[in-house]
Design a protein around this motif. Structure first.
Motif, PDB file in Angstrom:
ATOM      1  N   GLY A   7      18.355   6.050 -24.111  1.00 48.66           N
ATOM      2  CA  GLY A   7      18.018   7.444 -24.357  1.00 48.66           C
ATOM      3  C   GLY A   7      16.848   7.570 -25.306  1.00 48.66           C
ATOM      4  N   CYS A  60      13.035  13.005 -15.726  1.00 51.85           N
ATOM      5  CA  CYS A  60      14.378  12.485 -15.905  1.00 51.85           C
ATOM      6  C   CYS A  60      15.409  13.612 -15.894  1.00 51.85           C
ATOM      7  CB  CYS A  60      14.438  11.731 -17.229  1.00 51.85           C
ATOM      8  SG  CYS A  60      15.494  10.302 -17.161  1.00 51.85           S
ATOM      9  N   TYR A  88       5.790   0.913 -19.416  1.00 48.25           N
ATOM     10  CA  TYR A  88       6.833   0.453 -18.511  1.00 48.25           C
ATOM     11  C   TYR A  88       7.907   1.503 -18.255  1.00 48.25           C
ATOM     12  CZ  TYR A  88      10.580  -2.276 -16.529  1.00 48.25           C
ATOM     13  OH  TYR A  88      11.569  -2.734 -15.718  1.00 48.25           O
ATOM     14  N   GLN A  92       9.024   3.114 -14.796  1.00 53.38           N
ATOM     15  CA  GLN A  92      10.386   2.865 -14.334  1.00 53.38           C
ATOM     16  C   GLN A  92      11.090   4.175 -13.939  1.00 53.38           C
ATOM     17  OE1 GLN A  92      12.855   1.325 -17.457  1.00 53.38           O
ATOM     18  NE2 GLN A  92      13.877  -0.138 -16.119  1.00 53.38           N
ATOM     19  N   ILE A  93      10.918   5.201 -14.758  1.00 54.02           N
ATOM     20  CA  ILE A  93      11.536   6.491 -14.443  1.00 54.02           C
ATOM     21  C   ILE A  93      10.891   7.090 -13.197  1.00 54.02           C
ATOM     22  CG2 ILE A  93      11.845   8.866 -15.241  1.00 54.02           C
ATOM     23  CD1 ILE A  93      13.690   7.029 -16.679  1.00 54.02           C
ATOM     24  N   LEU A  96      12.406   5.408 -10.301  1.00 52.91           N
ATOM     25  CA  LEU A  96      13.800   5.809 -10.104  1.00 52.91           C
ATOM     26  C   LEU A  96      13.865   7.159  -9.394  1.00 52.91           C
ATOM     27  CD1 LEU A  96      16.805   5.364 -10.533  1.00 52.91           C
ATOM     28  CD2 LEU A  96      16.600   6.419 -12.779  1.00 52.91           C
ATOM     29  N   THR A 126       7.580  -8.213 -13.792  1.00 51.73           N
ATOM     30  CA  THR A 126       8.440  -7.057 -14.006  1.00 51.73           C
ATOM     31  C   THR A 126       7.973  -5.881 -13.164  1.00 51.73           C
ATOM     32  OG1 THR A 126       8.373  -7.848 -16.267  1.00 51.73           O
ATOM     33  CG2 THR A 126       9.624  -5.862 -15.843  1.00 51.73           C
ATOM     34  N   HIS A 133      11.893  -3.156  -5.752  1.00 51.33           N
ATOM     35  CA  HIS A 133      13.141  -2.382  -5.766  1.00 51.33           C
ATOM     36  C   HIS A 133      12.923  -1.027  -5.109  1.00 51.33           C
ATOM     37  CE1 HIS A 133      14.885  -4.704  -9.477  1.00 51.33           C
ATOM     38  NE2 HIS A 133      14.681  -5.462  -8.420  1.00 51.33           N
ATOM     39  N   ASN A 137      14.844   0.396  -1.985  1.00 54.83           N
ATOM     40  CA  ASN A 137      15.680   1.584  -2.098  1.00 54.83           C
ATOM     41  C   ASN A 137      15.295   2.664  -1.107  1.00 54.83           C
ATOM     42  OD1 ASN A 137      17.487   0.824  -4.118  1.00 54.83           O
ATOM     43  ND2 ASN A 137      15.988   1.210  -5.722  1.00 54.83           N
TER      44      ASN A 137
ATOM     45  N   ASN B 105      23.271   7.825 -20.227  1.00 52.17           N
ATOM     46  CA  ASN B 105      22.243   6.829 -19.932  1.00 52.17           C
ATOM     47  C   ASN B 105      22.271   6.470 -18.451  1.00 52.17           C
ATOM     48  OD1 ASN B 105      21.412   6.126 -22.832  1.00 52.17           O
ATOM     49  ND2 ASN B 105      23.638   5.921 -22.846  1.00 52.17           N
ATOM     50  N   PHE B 106      22.382   7.526 -17.648  1.00 44.90           N
ATOM     51  CA  PHE B 106      22.539   7.264 -16.217  1.00 44.90           C
ATOM     52  C   PHE B 106      21.414   6.418 -15.667  1.00 44.90           C
ATOM     53  CE2 PHE B 106      19.358  10.125 -14.411  1.00 44.90           C
ATOM     54  CZ  PHE B 106      19.121  11.004 -15.459  1.00 44.90           C
ATOM     55  N   GLU B 107      20.200   6.609 -16.211  1.00 51.54           N
ATOM     56  CA  GLU B 107      19.076   5.851 -15.659  1.00 51.54           C
ATOM     57  C   GLU B 107      19.268   4.351 -15.884  1.00 51.54           C
ATOM     58  OE1 GLU B 107      18.992   7.492 -18.442  1.00 51.54           O
ATOM     59  OE2 GLU B 107      17.654   6.598 -19.903  1.00 51.54           O
ATOM     60  N   LYS B 108      19.881   4.011 -17.036  1.00 51.81           N
ATOM     61  CA  LYS B 108      20.129   2.585 -17.298  1.00 51.81           C
ATOM     62  C   LYS B 108      21.143   2.025 -16.306  1.00 51.81           C
ATOM     63  CE  LYS B 108      17.581   2.035 -20.962  1.00 51.81           C
ATOM     64  NZ  LYS B 108      16.319   1.336 -20.818  1.00 51.81           N
ATOM     65  N   TYR B 110      21.527   2.887 -13.350  1.00 50.15           N
ATOM     66  CA  TYR B 110      20.821   2.623 -12.100  1.00 50.15           C
ATOM     67  C   TYR B 110      19.978   1.361 -12.195  1.00 50.15           C
ATOM     68  CZ  TYR B 110      22.009   7.010  -9.760  1.00 50.15           C
ATOM     69  OH  TYR B 110      22.681   8.011  -9.131  1.00 50.15           O
ATOM     70  N   PHE B 111      19.294   1.184 -13.340  1.00 51.72           N
ATOM     71  CA  PHE B 111      18.437  -0.005 -13.470  1.00 51.72           C
ATOM     72  C   PHE B 111      19.267  -1.286 -13.396  1.00 51.72           C
ATOM     73  CE2 PHE B 111      15.591   2.898 -16.198  1.00 51.72           C
ATOM     74  CZ  PHE B 111      14.966   3.379 -15.060  1.00 51.72           C
ATOM     75  N   ASP B 114      20.290  -1.971  -9.877  1.00 49.19           N
ATOM     76  CA  ASP B 114      19.193  -2.498  -9.059  1.00 49.19           C
ATOM     77  C   ASP B 114      18.935  -3.976  -9.313  1.00 49.19           C
ATOM     78  OD1 ASP B 114      18.616  -0.375  -7.504  1.00 49.19           O
ATOM     79  OD2 ASP B 114      16.804   0.259  -8.558  1.00 49.19           O
ATOM     80  N   GLU B 115      19.177  -4.421 -10.540  1.00 55.84           N
ATOM     81  CA  GLU B 115      18.986  -5.845 -10.813  1.00 55.84           C
ATOM     82  C   GLU B 115      20.082  -6.684 -10.170  1.00 55.84           C
ATOM     83  OE1 GLU B 115      16.543  -7.435 -12.193  1.00 55.84           O
ATOM     84  OE2 GLU B 115      15.411  -5.679 -12.874  1.00 55.84           O
ATOM     85  N   ALA B 137      12.889  -5.822 -19.937  1.00 51.61           N
ATOM     86  CA  ALA B 137      12.333  -4.507 -19.654  1.00 51.61           C
ATOM     87  C   ALA B 137      12.416  -3.628 -20.893  1.00 51.61           C
ATOM     88  CB  ALA B 137      13.081  -3.862 -18.496  1.00 51.61           C
TER      89      ALA B 137
END
Lengths: 949, 151
Positions: A7, A60, A88, A92-93, A96, A126, A133, A137, B105-108, B110-111, B114-115, B137
């Motif tokens: 967060g 997000c 990064y 990443q977001i 997603l 990375t 991914h 997806n 921390n929903f995004e985490k 998901y990450f 995915d891994e 990361a």
């Protein structure tokens, strides 16, 4: 571990999530969300350029709102912007958001693809993984087009990092599943297979999923994987639990990889190389042995992982079906699980044993567990486990235990869950028929079935019992007696009344000698149920009554009185009224002789596959029927001794047989204008009356081809008619076999002499379709005569087998003398490739997936043409159903369009076909598209069908 | 695997991952139906059920249900352990994970998924390797936002 930044920096997001959680009502939540959406929208539209951090935060938030179940229609562009950020987390977001929210048709795909391209070539592992991914997806066709050629290179390149290889392998798998035509392994094949040897277990774990999928589609190209997989498996199985470090899971070495290896081997037959095979058998034995060792841990994870491998090994053993020793060991192991305290293991053991039951080597071993399985059916508390037990009982049933199993299933039915009753009823009905040694047992079983679970007894089941009774003299008296007794119950199921009405109407005379079941008693019993029944049943009962008048003249007055009363003769239901009027008239006008002829006992039904079985298969869903099962059903067909079946359409045929003595008499007339299977099969149409035979005659076929084309979507009707001769056709097809009945009717009052017919196949066809013609006339039911008397009709049967796909139809040549003049006539027989269709039901995404798979240009045939006939929905549907494919609802996004799927069964191969018909009512045009796995079939079907609409 | 759903005892969806293309409408329908079906089952029942032409494998951890849909030839038990390994990964990453961690921390979540799983298949089953990738990361993130984690 240090929670570095959960967060992090997105305090706003956390606050927003808290706000949502604090909302007391759905309304408050929606209000809060709308406020946030307005805020985000204004930020995105504002003049001030947003920094990456804010963009990330808002994107997000949008994602969170979407995941709550709300629609999001903006923010995509901001997310795409984030992709090119060099920070990064922002990237990443962005990825997603795109993976979750962008559907595969978005125009943004091009922009996204650019960003992905940059990341893939960044050489930063990375970033590369993030990009891969995202592709995996989204998995859209556009992405496949952009990257399918690039990813195999990344996968096998020597300098690619392991983690990137893993992502690349599974990314490719996903693309292959969506667009197999775009993923061409070609030169990479052998290097991909050799990933099985990679020293990094993670790479093997990922790559093997790809290899398995590719092997299923191209087994020959990938067959070198077998020996590699065996040696890898052998190394894992024989390793100590600590050897594989972090790939050991609760003391089980590499359970996921082991399962995947065993799964890969199931794509192939047993290895031919003796050494490889020996090594594999050793592995399988070790796995079976380990199951007997004491557990290394009490944790359920340990036993689950261990047993996962064991079940996969058993699947492989069953797949090979060639090692009696292993099969029996597998069976014993599963037998132990049947009584295990873990519900999960009991469930899986029942499921797995079901497949073991079909192997000749283990069938007997499975049978020894019958008591345990019956017990499971009675005592398991979970309905899904009970269902497995019922499935297994069905699978292990044979002649030796049929009575016990059927009895147990029947008693289970009394308390069975509603969700599985219908299937149970079908299974009981099938077993009862398949293993009936004495048919009184069969009749008892089915009547019990109706008594216990009448609501779940489908038409197929009660049709079937009637067919069998009609075909078997020895059981008719017993059936009449039993059904008569069953009807005595004060409340009996309507299906019982139907069966009762039909059987007593046919065979009531067999028990009429007993004063307790005298004709009038029988009639009164039936009639006491009449008023409680639905219209179709009442219609059936009326037909039973007219049959009674023929069987028992003494009931005539009583029945006529019933027919004459207002509730019958003026019934508001047209069908009932018509029957009452016509039957009353028939009984008053016709002489006893005519009556006896018209109402003669039903002739035996022709042999067919059990429609109950077909129904069970349908219930199980497409793909659920194994070839073995189909084979099995063929065998059953042979065992039915005299048993036979009518498809849904034959209700009408059976009916007209009921009222006319010859099985062929109705064929020239004409109910066949409705395509087979399209008419709803109500019992009302079951006993079609003689009088409605005067319906409009089908248009005559002056031009041979014209007649031919009218039969593309139907099987029965008049093929040809002139002043002298009428030729009617009735045909039925199953798998790659067909039977065609030709009826030659002499319309004149003069005899035809030297009547001969020949069937010839035009060149190409000769090698494909092998008609085993019985060329002489009168082979079956009719006397053999080269003479056709004036006004008479003769019948010829053609058996047809489709060997491979074809375009040209066979020709029928007819020669005869009429008043000295030689008549010579050649007709095209309406045998078209679509007759060998098996309909295939499938869901929308399956359909489009297959549609995409058939995307080579030659596989598609398309025609745009003007409508020649009514564009009415029902008419179109009826035609498409008559075509033989499954008409799929809710597949095409446009409800105006029609899509169908089917498989053409030929002896040499199966041809999968998909059809899409797009009507344009305004322009009175159609666009017809066909995609088939064989291009000649696409073309032929397209030609045939373009003339149908 | 065709999809994975995480939902609470109250039927609130916490995470959804789809490995086959479906429309949003269809996803919602499936979710609704499945959540209902699974929540209606009693605690000691078997973890597998047949649903449409798929096999459902589910397990409850505290207040959360983890539910996977697999195809006919897929292995139920190993799927059950896929769920468990994912729970372990979340637990290790968040340090004794609870539902709130996944909400905030929903995004985490998901990450991490995915891994571990990609395209519905296990990509990396080693706990160490998955967490290493996530840690790396995390290290790439900007240092300037050094705020406290929110639980």
């Amino acid at each position: 571990m240090p929670a570095v930044s959960k967060g992090d920096g997105m305090r706003g997001l956390a606050v927003f999530i808290s706000d949502i959680r604090n909302c007391k009502s759905k309304e408050a939540e929606i209000k809060r969300i709308n406020k946030e959406l307005a805020n985000i929208r204004s930020k995105f539209k504002g003049d001030k350029a947003l920094d990456g951090y804010s963009k990330k935060k808002y994107v997000c938030k949008l994602l969170f709102i979407f995941l709550l179940g709300h629609d999001i229609d903006f923010g995509h562009m901001e997310a795409v912007n984030l992709l090119s950020s060099n920070k990064y987390t922002e990237k990443q977001i962005g990825y997603l958001f795109i993976s979750v929210l962008v559907n595969s048709n978005s125009e943004l795909i091009r922009l996204i693809n650019n960003a992905i391209k940059n990341d893939l070539s960044s050489r930063n592992p990375t970033f590369m993984c993030l990009a891969l991914h995202c592709i995996a997806n989204v998995g859209s066709r556009e992405m496949a087009e952009a990257f399918a050629s690039e990813i195999p290179r990344i996968l096998v390149a020597g300098d690619t990092m392991d983690s990137v290889k893993q992502s690349a392998a599974l990314c490719l798998l996903r693309l292959y599943k969506t667009s197999p035509d775009l993923v061409l392994m070609g030169e990479w094949t052998s290097r991909v297979v050799h990933l099985l040897n990679d020293q990094h277990m993670g790479v093997v774990t990922a790559a093997i999923s790809l290899i398995t999928c590719l092997s299923q589609k191209n087994p020959d190209e990938f067959k070198t994987c077998v020996s590699l997989a065996v040696s890898r498996l052998s190394r894992i199985v024989s390793s100590a639990s600590t050897d594989l470090q972090d790939y050991t899971y609760y003391f089980v070495p590499a359970p996921w990889l082991s399962c995947k290896l065993l799964r890969l081997l199931q794509c192939y037959p047993p290895p031919e190389d003796g050494a490889v095979k020996g090594r594999l058998v050793e592995c399988l034995e070790t796995i079976l042995n380990k199951a007997q060792e004491p557990p290394k841990s009490k944790k359920v994870q340990h036993s689950n992982a261990k047993n996962a491998i064991l079940f996969e090994a058993i699947s492989l053993i069953i797949h090979y079906d060639s090692e009696p020793n292993l099969l029996v060991r597998a069976c014993n192991q599963l037998g132990q699980f049947l009584q295990h305290r873990e519900t999960n293991l009991r469930y899986l053991a029942l499921e797995s044993m079901c497949t073991l039951a079909s192997s000749e080597f283990s069938h007997e071993a499975v049978k020894t567990h019958i008591e345990t399985v019956i017990n499971a059916l009675k005592t398991e508390r979970d309905v899904s486990v009970r269902q497995r037990a019922a499935d297994l009982l069905y699978a292990m049933c044979d002649r030796s235990n049929a009575k016990q199993i059927v009895a147990e299933m029947l008693s289970y039915l009394e308390t069975a869950d509603y969700s599985i009753r219908e299937e149970m009823v079908l299974k009981v009905a099938i077993l009862a028929e398949k293993y009936a040694v004495d048919y009184s047992w069969y009749v008892d079983t089915i009547l019990n079935l109706i008594r216990i679970a009448g609501d779940y007894v489908s038409e197929e089941v009660w049709y079937r019992v009637i067919q069998i009774v009609i075909n078997r003299d020895d059981v008719q008296g017993y059936a009449a007696k039993t059904v008569f007794e069953a009807l005595q119950a004060p409340a009996c199921h309507e299906n019982m009344v139907k069966v009762g009405g039909y059987i007593l109407g046919e065979f009531g005379n067999l028990i009429a000698g007993d004063p307790r079941s005298s004709p009038l008693v029988q009639f009164n019993l039936l009639h006491s149920k009449f008023h409680l029944c639905s219209v179709p049943t009442r219609a059936l009962l009326l037909s039973a009554y007219i049959k009674f008048i023929n069987l028992f003249p003494e009931t005539k007055a009583t029945i006529q009185e019933v027919l004459r009363c207002d509730s019958q003769i003026r019934n508001s239901d047209v069908e009932l009224q018509q029957r009452a009027v016509e039957y009353l008239k028939l009984s008053s006008i016709a002489s006893t002789d005519v009556l006896a002829t018209v109402l003669e006992e039903m002739p035996p039904f022709p042999e067919r596959e059990s429609s109950i079985l077909a129904k069970l298969k349908k219930k199980k869903g497409p793909g659920a029927v194994s070839v073995a099962e189909l084979e099995d059903s063929k065998r059953e067909g042979g065992e039915l001794n005299g048993g036979s079946d009518r498809g849904p359409d034959t209700a009408a045929m059976a009916a007209s047989n009921a009222s006319t003595p010859s099985p062929s008499a109705d064929l020239l007339g004409i109910r066949s204008t409705a395509p087979v299977g399209a008419a709803p099969t109500s019992a009302g149409s079951l006993l079609v009356d003689v009088f409605s035979e005067t319906g409009p005659a089908a248009p005559t076929a002056a031009v041979n081809d014209d007649g031919f084309l009218r039969f593309v979507c139907k099987n029965n009707g008049v093929l040809f008619e002139n002043q002298l001769l009428q030729i009617g056709i009735k045909s039925e097809y199953r798998q790659n076999l067909g039977r065609m009945y030709l009826f030659y009717g002499n319309k004149t009052s003069v005899q035809f002499a030297c009547f001969t017919t020949t069937v010839s196949s035009p060149g190409e066809l000769q090698s494909h379709i092998l008609p085993v013609f019985q060329l002489q006339l009168n082979v079956q039911t009719k006397p053999v005569e080269p003479l056709v008397e004036g006004g008479a009709q003769i019948q010829q049967v053609l058996n047809i087998e489709c060997l491979t796909d074809f375009s040209d139809a066979p020709l029928l040549n007819i020669k005869f003398r009429y008043g000295g003049a030689l008549q010579n006539l050649t007709l095209k027989l309406p045998v078209t490739i679509n007759k060998f269709f098996q309909p295939t039901e499938m869901a929308s995404h399956d359909f489009f997936q297959r549609w995409k798979q058939l995307s080579q240009p030659q596989q598609e045939a398309q025609k745009i043409f003007k409508a020649n006939h009514s564009m009415d929905t029902e008419v179109l549907k009826a035609k498409l159903l008559g075509l033989g494919m499954a008409l799929l609802d809710n597949v095409d996004p446009n409800p105006e369009n029609y899509v169908c799927a089917g498989v053409i069964q030929t002896k040499s191969q199966q041809v999968g076909c998909l059809l899409r018909l797009e009507p344009n009512a305004q322009a009175q045009m159609y666009r017809l598209t066909l995609r088939c796995s064989k291009d000649s079939v696409s073309r032929r079907l397209c030609e045939l069908l373009a003339q149908q609409f | 695997m065709q999809f994975m759903l995480l939902f609470s005892r109250q039927g609130k969806l916490r995470l959804q991952k789809w490995y086959v293309p479906l429309s949003d409408k269809e996803k919602k329908k499936i979710t609704r139906e499945l959540v209902q079906t699974v929540l209606a089952r009693k605690p000691k029942m078997c973890s597998f059920l047949e649903w449409r032409d798929l096999k459902i494998v589910y397990k409850r951890y505290a207040s959360l249900y983890f539910c996977c849909a697999i195809e006919d030839q897929d292995n139920e038990l190993i799927t059950l352990e896929i769920i468990h390994r994912y729970v372990e990964l979340l637990d290790k990453y968040f340090g004794s994970v609870c539902e709130l961690d996944i909400i905030f921390n929903f995004e985490k979540a998901y990450f991490i998924l995915d891994e571990f799983l990609l395209g519905g298949e296990a990509q990396e089953t080693s706990k160490k390797n998955v967490l290493k990738a996530i840690e790396q990361a995390d290290l790439l993130q900007e240092v300037r936002h050094g705020t406290n984690p929110i639980h």
